[in-house]
Design an enzyme around this catalytic site. Sequence first.
Site, PDB file in Angstrom:
ATOM      1  N   ALA A  30       0.808  -1.122   0.037  1.00  0.00           N
ATOM      2  CA  ALA A  30      -0.006   0.165  -0.124  1.00  0.00           C
ATOM      3  C   ALA A  30       0.667   1.241  -0.015  1.00  0.00           C
ATOM      4  CB  ALA A  30      -0.821   0.131   1.121  1.00  0.00           C
ATOM      5  N   TYR A  31       0.336   2.215  -0.394  1.00  0.00           N
ATOM      6  CA  TYR A  31       1.025   3.516  -0.449  1.00  0.00           C
ATOM      7  C   TYR A  31       0.541   4.536   0.623  1.00  0.00           C
ATOM      8  CZ  TYR A  31       2.748   1.452  -4.627  1.00  0.00           C
ATOM      9  OH  TYR A  31       3.071   0.718  -5.482  1.00  0.00           O
ATOM     10  N   LEU A  32       1.280   5.215   1.391  1.00  0.00           N
ATOM     11  CA  LEU A  32       1.225   6.061   2.541  1.00  0.00           C
ATOM     12  C   LEU A  32       1.091   7.511   2.149  1.00  0.00           C
ATOM     13  CD1 LEU A  32       3.373   4.154   4.824  1.00  0.00           C
ATOM     14  CD2 LEU A  32       1.159   3.746   4.499  1.00  0.00           C
TER      15      LEU A  32
END
Length: 163
Positions: A30-32
């Site tokens: 996932a990307y933060l």
Amino acid sequence: MKATEIERKFLVRNDSWRVCAGDPHVLQQAYLCRRDQNPIRVRLIDGCSARLTIKFRTPGLAREEYEYEIPVEEARELLLHAGGRIIEKTRYRVLYDGKSWDVDVFAGAYEGLTLAEIEMASEDEQPNLPQWLGREVTGKKRYSNRAMAAALRLSPAAQDPAG
């Protein structure tokens, strides 16, 4: 650790790559950060190791990349803070003509999508392309993991290697 990533990405036409595939690794990532920022990715690998990656775009195919091992429990916590959906895929290392390809078989929201990518030493490198590759999607944002994490869903036509 700093590295420069230069890669090309393709849709996969069929399953003939499987005869040369190594052991699979199940990835959750996932990307933060928001879409307009440099990507910060957290990746959980087989549920037993994890990495945090920061990428910086440069002109052309190259990207600066910093990657660090992080504790698995911290990765699980960071996945809860994802800015979008968690990408689920199984990655296979496939050797072809002396080169190593990563073939990602997606699950979850992108089930049915299979992508292959090759990392190259330079942008001028012209690797021999296996017959199991479909059309090239290098630079097509909708096939980037980051865009897929942010999007609701690829259209069925986008998942069709012949389309």
